[in-house]
Design an enzyme around this catalytic site. Structure first.
Site, PDB file in Angstrom:
ATOM      1  N   ASP A  20      64.954 166.254  90.685  1.00 13.00           N
ATOM      2  CA  ASP A  20      66.102 165.371  90.875  1.00 13.00           C
ATOM      3  C   ASP A  20      65.631 164.155  91.679  1.00 13.00           C
ATOM      4  O   ASP A  20      64.550 164.173  92.275  1.00 13.00           O
ATOM      5  CB  ASP A  20      67.191 166.139  91.627  1.00 13.00           C
ATOM      6  CG  ASP A  20      68.367 165.262  92.008  1.00 13.00           C
ATOM      7  OD1 ASP A  20      68.935 164.601  91.121  1.00 13.00           O
ATOM      8  OD2 ASP A  20      68.713 165.234  93.211  1.00 13.00           O
ATOM      9  N   ALA A  22      67.923 161.500  94.126  1.00 17.21           N
ATOM     10  CA  ALA A  22      68.478 161.395  95.483  1.00 17.21           C
ATOM     11  C   ALA A  22      68.678 162.764  96.118  1.00 17.21           C
ATOM     12  O   ALA A  22      69.319 163.645  95.557  1.00 17.21           O
ATOM     13  CB  ALA A  22      69.806 160.637  95.449  1.00 17.21           C
ATOM     14  N   ALA A  53      83.720 163.929  99.276  1.00 18.10           N
ATOM     15  CA  ALA A  53      82.894 163.053  98.441  1.00 18.10           C
ATOM     16  C   ALA A  53      81.637 163.750  97.961  1.00 18.10           C
ATOM     17  O   ALA A  53      81.159 163.496  96.847  1.00 18.10           O
ATOM     18  CB  ALA A  53      82.533 161.782  99.206  1.00 18.10           C
ATOM     19  N   MET A  57      78.589 166.523  94.008  1.00 21.42           N
ATOM     20  CA  MET A  57      77.345 165.759  93.940  1.00 21.42           C
ATOM     21  C   MET A  57      76.361 166.361  92.945  1.00 21.42           C
ATOM     22  O   MET A  57      76.243 167.575  92.817  1.00 21.42           O
ATOM     23  CB  MET A  57      76.693 165.686  95.320  1.00 21.42           C
ATOM     24  CG  MET A  57      75.675 164.561  95.458  1.00 21.42           C
ATOM     25  SD  MET A  57      76.447 162.914  95.395  1.00 21.42           S
ATOM     26  CE  MET A  57      77.115 162.779  97.052  1.00 21.42           C
ATOM     27  N   LYS A  61      78.315 160.177  87.444  1.00 24.25           N
ATOM     28  CA  LYS A  61      79.183 159.609  88.473  1.00 24.25           C
ATOM     29  C   LYS A  61      80.639 159.427  88.036  1.00 24.25           C
ATOM     30  O   LYS A  61      81.545 159.563  88.868  1.00 24.25           O
ATOM     31  CB  LYS A  61      78.590 158.288  88.986  1.00 24.25           C
ATOM     32  CG  LYS A  61      77.211 158.464  89.617  1.00 24.25           C
ATOM     33  CD  LYS A  61      77.153 159.662  90.578  1.00 24.25           C
ATOM     34  CE  LYS A  61      75.757 159.958  91.075  1.00 24.25           C
ATOM     35  NZ  LYS A  61      75.648 161.292  91.709  1.00 24.25           N
ATOM     36  N   HIS A  64      81.960 162.778  88.422  1.00 22.82           N
ATOM     37  CA  HIS A  64      82.110 163.027  89.863  1.00 22.82           C
ATOM     38  C   HIS A  64      83.460 162.488  90.338  1.00 22.82           C
ATOM     39  O   HIS A  64      84.203 163.185  91.054  1.00 22.82           O
ATOM     40  CB  HIS A  64      80.962 162.336  90.599  1.00 22.82           C
ATOM     41  CG  HIS A  64      80.869 162.644  92.053  1.00 22.82           C
ATOM     42  ND1 HIS A  64      79.688 163.019  92.656  1.00 22.82           N
ATOM     43  CD2 HIS A  64      81.787 162.618  93.045  1.00 22.82           C
ATOM     44  CE1 HIS A  64      79.890 163.206  93.961  1.00 22.82           C
ATOM     45  NE2 HIS A  64      81.165 162.967  94.207  1.00 22.82           N
ATOM     46  N   ARG A 168      74.994 166.950  83.826  1.00 18.89           N
ATOM     47  CA  ARG A 168      74.978 168.269  84.445  1.00 18.89           C
ATOM     48  C   ARG A 168      76.389 168.845  84.558  1.00 18.89           C
ATOM     49  O   ARG A 168      77.331 168.085  84.749  1.00 18.89           O
ATOM     50  CB  ARG A 168      74.365 168.168  85.848  1.00 18.89           C
ATOM     51  CG  ARG A 168      72.941 167.675  85.874  1.00 18.89           C
ATOM     52  CD  ARG A 168      72.552 167.314  87.294  1.00 18.89           C
ATOM     53  NE  ARG A 168      71.181 166.801  87.360  1.00 18.89           N
ATOM     54  CZ  ARG A 168      70.743 166.022  88.327  1.00 18.89           C
ATOM     55  NH1 ARG A 168      71.535 165.650  89.303  1.00 18.89           N
ATOM     56  NH2 ARG A 168      69.495 165.592  88.334  1.00 18.89           N
ATOM     57  N   ASP A 194      68.629 169.542  94.669  1.00 14.49           N
ATOM     58  CA  ASP A 194      69.307 169.829  95.932  1.00 14.49           C
ATOM     59  C   ASP A 194      70.781 170.164  95.749  1.00 14.49           C
ATOM     60  O   ASP A 194      71.479 170.391  96.742  1.00 14.49           O
ATOM     61  CB  ASP A 194      69.172 168.632  96.883  1.00 14.49           C
ATOM     62  CG  ASP A 194      69.893 167.393  96.366  1.00 14.49           C
ATOM     63  OD1 ASP A 194      70.838 166.925  97.028  1.00 14.49           O
ATOM     64  OD2 ASP A 194      69.512 166.887  95.297  1.00 14.49           O
TER      65      ASP A 194
END
Length: 277
Positions: A20, A22, A53, A57, A61, A64, A168, A194
């Site tokens: 990944d 970030a 928020a 993650m 986006k 999200h 994802r 992560d």
């Protein structure tokens, strides 16, 4: 004798590691998207907490934002502020507003996680290919990729959420990485992430998965903030984040990419014994 079936297994070495971006290889603590989401919702008159928020993650986006808008507290706050329940057009408008916030902060958070460059160098010395994928869209990667390259991090292949039909936890990005990198089997790949949704992506692709607990979204701390924790607080955070990623199904969980090589050795030993992801 009847009743036996032949099972084909990959028992060779790991051929590719798909990281990944970030929170895993760059942007310790996954700070850039968290900042962008909170600023976007605050500007829309419906502030969200950092914890809210961060909850979805790793997803594409717009997805999200849709997940945030589906949270009961946020949906109720949106209705109270705007006079109606969240709509698809509201999600589109928020995504359009999110983009400049994200682009404004992304380059400031492009530095590699400590140990990343050394790990990547060691993998390449072993002939292992380096893939990368992300919930970011192409416009965001047009900023992040050159900024990370200026710090020395350049994967062999990178796939963005906007490159595939489904982000994802669907396996599309990881499978495209595997195809682009020319691996012989998905069992020869390790997905490192992560976020739970990134681990789910790797599992759906049939790959080995390694969760990253302390450098990413689960710990949600910059490197300096993490180092400043008292030993007891750091240990408690480590237990919590490791357990969270292990529950998602990660085969192994490490603190950061700096700790990846022992995980690689364990996975290659398991492959040699005939184990599969």
């Amino acid at each position: 004798m009847s009743g036996f079936v032949w099972q084909r297994r990959w028992r060779g070495p790991v051929q590719a590691v798909i990281f990944d971006w970030a929170g895993t290889t760059v942007d310790h603590g996954c700070m850039a998207p968290a900042l962008a989401f909170t600023r976007t919702f605050e500007a829309a008159g419906v502030p969200v907490t950092i914890a809210e928020a961060r909850a979805p993650m790793g997803a594409e986006k717009r997805d999200h934002i849709a997940a945030l808008m589906a949270m009961p507290r946020i949906a109720d706050a949106w209705a109270a502020t705007h006079g109606h329940e969240p709509r698809e057009q509201d999600i589109d408008n928020l995504y359009a507003a999110f983009l400049p916030h994200q682009l404004a902060v992304i380059a400031d958070h492009a530095a590699p996680v400590p140990g990343c460059l050394e790990t990547v160098r060691a993998l390449r010395q072993r002939g292992i290919r380096i893939g990368a994928n992300t919930g970011y869209a192409q416009a965001m990667m047009d900023v992040l990729a050159p900024a990370a390259a200026a710090h020395g991090y350049v994967p062999d292949d990178s796939v963005n959420a906007s490159d595939v039909p489904r982000g994802r936890p669907a396996p599309s990005m990881a499978l495209r990485n595997a195809a682009n990198l020319g691996v012989d089997a998905v069992a020869a790949c390790i997905k490192v992430d992560d976020t739970p949704v990134g681990i789910e992506e790797g599992l759906a692709a049939g790959m080995w998965t390694v969760g990253v607990a302390l450098s990413g979204n689960e710990a949600a701390l910059s490197h300096d903030a993490l180092q400043a924790l008292a030993p007891e607080a750091r240990a408690a955070l480590r237990r919590r984040t490791h357990e969270r990623l292990a529950r998602t199904g990660a085969h192994l969980v490490i603190d950061s990419v700096a700790d990846f090589l022992p995980a690689l050795a364990e996975i290659e030993a398991r492959l040699a014994r005939g184990e599969q992801p």
